[in-house]
Every structure is written in C-alpha cells, then in structure tokens.
Design a protein around this motif. Structure first.
Motif, PDB file in Angstrom:
ATOM      1  N   LYS A 182      -5.509  -2.946   0.489  1.00 27.39           N
ATOM      2  CA  LYS A 182      -6.645  -2.055   0.996  1.00 27.39           C
ATOM      3  C   LYS A 182      -5.752  -0.566   1.124  1.00 27.39           C
ATOM      4  O   LYS A 182      -4.753  -0.784   1.529  1.00 27.39           O
ATOM      5  CB  LYS A 182      -6.908  -2.687   2.438  1.00 27.39           C
ATOM      6  CG  LYS A 182      -7.903  -1.939   3.125  1.00 27.39           C
ATOM      7  CD  LYS A 182      -8.143  -2.595   4.492  1.00 27.39           C
ATOM      8  CE  LYS A 182      -9.281  -1.775   5.260  1.00 27.39           C
ATOM      9  NZ  LYS A 182      -9.684  -2.376   6.499  1.00 27.39           N
ATOM     10  N   VAL A 209       0.721  -1.360  -0.059  1.00 25.63           N
ATOM     11  CA  VAL A 209      -0.068  -0.062  -0.057  1.00 25.63           C
ATOM     12  C   VAL A 209       0.636   1.234  -0.078  1.00 25.63           C
ATOM     13  O   VAL A 209       0.528   2.452  -0.417  1.00 25.63           O
ATOM     14  CB  VAL A 209      -0.794  -0.041   1.039  1.00 25.63           C
ATOM     15  CG1 VAL A 209      -0.374   0.237   2.563  1.00 25.63           C
ATOM     16  CG2 VAL A 209      -2.045   1.131   1.117  1.00 25.63           C
ATOM     17  N   ASP A 262      -4.968   2.894   2.597  1.00 22.03           N
ATOM     18  CA  ASP A 262      -4.906   3.455   4.218  1.00 22.03           C
ATOM     19  C   ASP A 262      -5.525   5.076   3.821  1.00 22.03           C
ATOM     20  O   ASP A 262      -5.790   5.394   2.963  1.00 22.03           O
ATOM     21  CB  ASP A 262      -3.396   3.303   4.417  1.00 22.03           C
ATOM     22  CG  ASP A 262      -2.354   4.181   3.881  1.00 22.03           C
ATOM     23  OD1 ASP A 262      -2.935   5.003   2.889  1.00 22.03           O
ATOM     24  OD2 ASP A 262      -1.321   3.909   4.002  1.00 22.03           O
ATOM     25  N   HIS A 288     -14.504   0.508   3.258  1.00 22.82           N
ATOM     26  CA  HIS A 288     -13.378   0.191   3.862  1.00 22.82           C
ATOM     27  C   HIS A 288     -13.436   0.186   5.342  1.00 22.82           C
ATOM     28  O   HIS A 288     -12.314   0.043   5.992  1.00 22.82           O
ATOM     29  CB  HIS A 288     -12.212   1.093   3.086  1.00 22.82           C
ATOM     30  CG  HIS A 288     -12.451   0.922   1.625  1.00 22.82           C
ATOM     31  ND1 HIS A 288     -11.526   0.011   0.941  1.00 22.82           N
ATOM     32  CD2 HIS A 288     -12.629   1.951   0.568  1.00 22.82           C
ATOM     33  CE1 HIS A 288     -11.830   0.038  -0.252  1.00 22.82           C
ATOM     34  NE2 HIS A 288     -12.278   1.265  -0.548  1.00 22.82           N
ATOM     35  N   LEU A 334      -7.166  -1.306  -5.848  1.00 26.14           N
ATOM     36  CA  LEU A 334      -8.300  -2.251  -5.178  1.00 26.14           C
ATOM     37  C   LEU A 334      -8.590  -3.350  -6.100  1.00 26.14           C
ATOM     38  O   LEU A 334      -8.951  -4.622  -5.519  1.00 26.14           O
ATOM     39  CB  LEU A 334      -9.639  -1.161  -5.589  1.00 26.14           C
ATOM     40  CG  LEU A 334      -9.569   0.041  -4.640  1.00 26.14           C
ATOM     41  CD1 LEU A 334     -10.892   0.720  -4.676  1.00 26.14           C
ATOM     42  CD2 LEU A 334      -9.465  -0.346  -3.093  1.00 26.14           C
TER      43      LEU A 334
END
Length: 705
Positions: free
Chosen positions: A444, A412, A446, A477, A439
């Motif tokens: 994921k 990420v 942040d 999320h 995605l």
C-alpha cells in the motif's frame, strides 16, 4: 605456527564458572536425595539459581527431576519452571509445558505468569487468548493479571481490546488499584487515545511516579509535546516522588521536538539537582535537545564530558549535525566513532548516509556502503532504503537501482525510495512502472509515495495521468491529500501553462493552501511571464512567510525578464564538483582556482564548438547584466565553470557530476546538452529542484522543467 594467548581471567567468567559448578554439584546431590521430603524445596532453589545463568541444559535437567519425582502437580515448582523456560528465551517450551499440564494444577499465579511472558515476547493475541481461557476455567483475574494483560492490549494497537479489559477491571473492583491504573493509562496512550488516558489518570485516587511518567511518555509518543511539558510541570508541583531518568528524558525529547530551549534548560537544572545528569540516558536526551534547538555548542560540551561513550551518544551527535545542516561534520563524527571501536547501528548508518546524500558525496557514500557490508547490515531494509536515496542524490541512479534489486523483502519505504529516486532524475515512465509494480505486489502506498508520483507527472507534463493518481488517493486508497499533494497538482497545471485553472484549483481546496501550494503557482507565473497574477500570488506568500527570500527572488526574476526594474538581490549562485576526493566550488565570474587560465580557455573552446552546432545564447537568463555584456556573463555562470574544470580534470569518458545551489538556467541547460554530445560524456547536474542527466545531446527532463 603456534599462537600464544595471555591467560586472562575475567570476573564475569569466574562468576559464571562458579555458578555452573555449584549448580552441577546441586543437581548431582539431588539425584542422591530423591527420597528426602525436602527435595521439592531443593529443586525450587536450583530453579532460582538457574535464573542467573539462563542455561537451558540445566533447566531441562531440573525439569527431568521434577517429572521423575512426580512433582509437576506442585504449583510453586510448575510456576517457576514455566517462568524459567521463558526467561531462557524458550517461550514455545513454556507454552508446551502449560498446554500438557492438567488445568487442576494451574492457579492464578500460573496463568498470570504465562500471560506476562507472552506479553514480554510480543505475542499479544496469544496473551489475550490465554486470558480468555483462564476465565473459562473459572479462575478470576486479579490486579497482577490485569497489569500483565494491559500491555498486550496496547501491543495490538486496537483500543477495543483495552476498553473491554477496562470494563472487566471495573467489574472485578480493581479500578482504584495504583498499578492497574498506571497500566490503563499506558495502554490508552499507546493506542493513541489520550483523552481516555487523561480520564483514567484524573480518576486515580493515588498516583505514583510510574503514573506520571505514563502520561508524559504518552503525550510524547502522540506528538502532543506541549502537553507532555505541562504534565511534567504538574508532576514537579504535585508529586512527592522525585523525577527519574524516564521523566527527564521524555520531557527533554518533547522540548527537542517543539524547539523549547528555555524549558529544556530548566529540565537540565532539575536533572542536575536530582543527580540524574550523569546518567547516559539523560545526558543523551540533553544533547539531543540542544542539537535540535540549534545550540550545538552546548551539546558538544556535554558530549566531551561523557567518559564511556556508547553508540547512542555518537548517534545523537551525528543526527545533531544533520539537523543543523552540518553534513561534513556528521561524516567526521561517524569515522571518529569507527576509529574508537564503536560499532554503528541502524540509526548511525541511516544518519550518515543522509549526510552523504545531502553533500552529494558519492565517494563518501560508497565508503559507508562498504562499512554496511562489512558490519552485516546489508539486509536491513531501512539502511537499504537509505543507500538507494544516497546513490540517487549523488547522481548515480544505476547504483541506486542495483541496491534496490538486491532487496529481498521490500516494504513501502524501499519502494518509495526508488520511486523518489527516479522522480528526481526525471524518469517519469520508470516512476509509473515501479508504482504499478508495487501495487501488484500488494504494497500500500503511503503519503510520500504519492508526493513522488505526482511530482513525476508534474515534471513530465502528464496532466491527465496526474489527476488519475490524485483522485485514486481518496477513491482507491482511502487517503486524504495533504498540502504537498495539492502543491504538486498546482505545479502540474502551472507547468502546462494552465495558470487560471491552477488558481481555481487552489481556491477550491478543502484545506487552507500553504506556502508550498502558492509557491508552485508563482513559479509557473514566472515561467510564463504572467506578471499580474505573479504579483498577486507573491503578496499572499509575503504574508505567509515574510522571511523567505526565495519568493522575493522569483518575483524579481519575473520583473527582470519583462524589462521591469526591481531592487531585490538574490542569493549568489554557486556550483561544485568533486575531483579526486576534493570538492571544488565555483561562483559566477570565479577566478580563484589555480587553473583559472586553463578553465577560461576551455570555456572559449567550448563556446566555439557549441556555436558550430547551432547554439544561440539565451540572454534573457543574464539577469542583472549590463547591455552588451550579457552574452559574456552567460559564459561565466558557475555551472559552466564547473563543467570546464571537469572536462580538464576528470579522466576522458568519466561522468561529470555538478551540483548547484539554485535552479540551473536555460542557457546552461542548452550548453550542457551540446557538451554531452561533443565530448561524448555523461553530464549530471543536480540543481535545487531535480537532476538533469545529459547524454548524446539530450536531457532526461526532455526540456520540460
């Protein structure tokens, strides 16, 4: 050609040779003593000797002797062999040996030894599995077993595992054991449950220095710096043990992070009193504390007293320079470190790349990139992300993207670095594409990822898209928006001219709006000339941050544009440009450069050319100028002077990269667009907010900024 090397014997080599020779002699002797009743003891001595050399071949030879003589059933040999395989780095061999041996030959020491090694090798779930298997065989854990399994519970970061172990500790009657209690405190702290850690600590009948250190380190790791300082004070008052380097280093880190210079100096005195100040661990922590508290001179004095400086000492000084915005000095420390033969590590490269990015020094950053490749750190994800950020902040988005494309295992941080790079350069479409691609790959986003995405939507005027992504934070999320996200949304509505809606949005926030949120709306009020709302918002900001001159300047500019008198003096604008590894700085009306006459002649030529293309001066940006001289003053803005010098000094066709300490004005923005078309040059301007990339008469911001 023969190369002659001096014959040089090192003490460590002699020791290793002596130990290996002795071991080989003992092994040979053991073959001749297989009928002796003392062979098991002799083989155990050999295992103990091998602990020093960690030679896997010797371990295998001894293991062969144990099997040949059917001594596997002897617990002391089996336990020692199990431990030795792990100590040599072969934990899988330890597991295989353990699994192929009958349970009848395993005692509590055997199980505890394996659990300890699995914990050391960061295999917490395997350690827990074997702990449960041990209990199924009818062997009960003792205090040493619990001390071994609790670090594994901490490594899982799942507090439930630790709580279950805590219940077993009570059940088996080890709740008052000093070592078990200290391990429990450490486990709860690492699982971010400091209230449970405190409860265990308070219930301990006796406390060792390890117990106190576990609390100090726990509060430090959980960013409860004032509590770490309090525990250190209590330890000095209550404990009979003197503080060690862990105590002092940890509390110094707490002082550094909370800006506690006064208490940090007291800890310095305590360290000196107990003879700890000479230890590199403590000295590095002291330097870090002084740097982060703004006393760089004291940190430098300590640095000079270190005889054998390691990479950590250099890193502290480099990071100290970065923390104090002394970026050039940070780069100097890096190169001096290299000249002294110290190999940089991940922290060195990340810090110096941050310094290069802050200076927008592309040549410096490229040299550091060369060092990254030479020293084998090119596959390090953290450093690769720093390289992406460095190239982007130096205005070279293409180089940033090339580094990003070469990253194989993108986390990420890597994705966010590239998304932020595109956002800074006004490439909103690329930001959205990268975010959606991230995605799809199952990464994921942040907190910072969403700040970059929402900022991109704001700068491009994508109001609907911005709200879709903002709502997805909580709905998709499971992330609560923070002040920066709300500031982006206020800016998004403000830039679109929806000032009343932006104000209502801020007033309905579930968290208290901070200065960044109100500041975004004040900027929008300035852009749209809403003096009444701007004055109201400015009053709120003056209360929140009375020492910030930027808010006074925004209000001042708003008054000036609307013909209202104000008495605020703003920070002087300056621009700088790099030519042949030299940085040239220009201020408004600057005449200090050796080529001043040529620069002003180029400006006159440029003015003639852009007027032929239809340029009209935007005199509203000539703030604090006397009527009649406004147009002339516009042409003496620092970024225009830097542009003229770039056209003179840089090779034909080379990109012109200009940096400015303030927001570039609308008139300069227009001139840059014309200049990029007239001279067929790429012009990149980095102001305090973003990058503007001018090519063929257009800007990457699409004139929405």
């Amino acid at each position: 050609m023969k190369l002659h090397f001096p014959l040089k014997s090192h003490k460590s080599d002699i020791n290793f040779y002596s130990t290996s020779t002795l071991l080989n002699k003992r092994l040979h002797k053991s073959y001749q003593q297989t009928s002796s009743p003392h062979v098991p003891t002799h083989l155990n001595n050999l295992l103990n000797t091998t602990l020093h050399t960690k030679n896997i071949k010797h371990v295998i030879q001894i293991h062969t002797q144990i099997i040949t003589n059917s001594y596997t059933c002897l617990p002391f040999l089996f336990n020692n062999l199990l431990k030795l395989y792990a100590k040599c780095g072969y934990i899988n061999q330890s597991l295989q040996l353990f699994s192929t041996t009958h349970d009848g030959f395993k005692n509590i020491v055997t199980w505890t030894s394996l659990i300890t090694q699995l914990s050391h090798f960061k295999k917490p779930f395997k350690a827990l599995t074997f702990f449960n298997k041990m209990r199924c065989t009818g062997i009960y854990p003792n205090q040493f077993t619990f001390s071994a399994i609790l670090p594994a519970c901490a490594d899982t970061m799942i507090v439930t595992h630790g709580e279950e172990m805590h219940c077993l500790i009570w059940k088996h009657g080890f709740k008052t054991d000093l070592f078990v209690g200290s391990a429990l405190v450490d486990m709860y702290a690492k699982c971010a449950d400091m209230s449970s850690a405190e409860r265990v600590f308070d219930e301990m009948p006796d406390r060792s220095l390890i117990s106190w250190n576990s609390m100090i380190v726990g509060f430090l790791q959980n960013k409860l710096y004032d509590r770490a300082v309090w525990v250190f004070r209590e330890a000095l008052r209550e404990s009979s043990d003197s503080p060690d380097q862990v105590s002092c280093s940890s509390v110094l880190s707490a002082c550094a992070n909370m800006g506690g210079l006064e208490f940090g100096r007291q800890v310095h005195g305590v360290s000196f009193k107990h003879g700890l100040v000479t230890l590199s661990y403590v000295k590095n922590s002291l330097m870090d504390m002084y740097c982060k508290c703004g006393w760089f001179g004291d940190a430098f004095k300590l640095f000079q007293t270190i005889g054998d400086r390691d990479v950590v000492s250099w890193n502290v000084m480099i990071m100290g320079c970065v923390c104090n915005d002394n970026f050039e000095e940070a780069c100097n420390y890096f190169w001096v470190m290299r000249r002294e033969g110290i190999s940089p590590d991940e922290a060195s490269y990340s810090s110096v790349l941050h310094a290069s990015a802050s200076l927008a020094a592309l040549d410096q950053g490229s040299l550091i990139h060369d060092q990254v490749i030479k020293t084998g750190f090119v596959k390090n994800a953290c450093i690769e992300s720093s390289l992406v950020t460095m190239y982007a902040k130096c205005g070279s988005l293409g180089d940033a993207y090339r580094v990003f494309e070469n990253i194989k295992d993108r986390n990420v941080i890597c994705w966010t670095a590239m998304i932020a790079a595109c956002q800074q350069h006004g490439c909103t479409n690329q930001v959205i594409e990268l975010f959606e691609e991230m995605l799809l790959e199952g990464i994921k986003p942040d907190y910072i990822t969403f700040v970059s995405v929402l900022s991109a939507c704001s700068y491009a005027g994508c109001v609907e898209e911005g709200f879709v992504y903002f709502d997805s934070m909580t709905k998709v999320h499971g992330m609560n928006p923070g002040p920066e996200h709300y500031a982006c949304m206020a800016d998004l509505l403000g830039r679109a001219g929806r000032l009343d809606e932006a104000k209502r949005f801020i007033e309905s926030m579930p968290i208290k709006p901070d200065s960044s949120v109100w500041g975004a709306l004040l900027g929008a009020c300035r852009n749209y000339g809403n003096v009444e709302m701007g004055r109201e918002i400015a009053e709120r900001l003056f209360e929140l941050e009375p020492e910030n001159p930027g808010n006074y300047v925004l209000l001042s500019n708003m008054y000036t544009r609307n013909g209202m008198v104000n008495g605020v003096r703003k920070e002087p604008g300056c621009s700088w440009i790099d030519v042949k590894n030299t940085t040239f700085v220009f201020t408004v009306h600057d005449r200090s450069h050796p080529r001043t006459d040529e620069i002003y002649e180029m400006l006159r030529k440029l003015e003639e050319l852009v007027k032929k293309k239809g340029y009209e001066p935007e005199t509203q940006f000539a703030i604090n100028s006397v009527e009649g001289y406004k147009e002339q003053n516009l042409w003496h803005h620092s970024e225009k002077l830097a542009l003229a010098f770039g056209l003179l000094a840089l090779p034909v066709g080379a990109p012109i990269r200009i940096k400015k300490n303030l927001r570039t004005c609308g008139d300069c923005h227009t001139v840059m667009k014309f200049a990029s078309e007239i001279f067929e040059r790429e012009i990149i301007v980095r102001d305090i907010n973003r990058f503007h990339r001018f090519t063929n008469g257009l800007c990457s911001c699409s004139d929405y900024w």
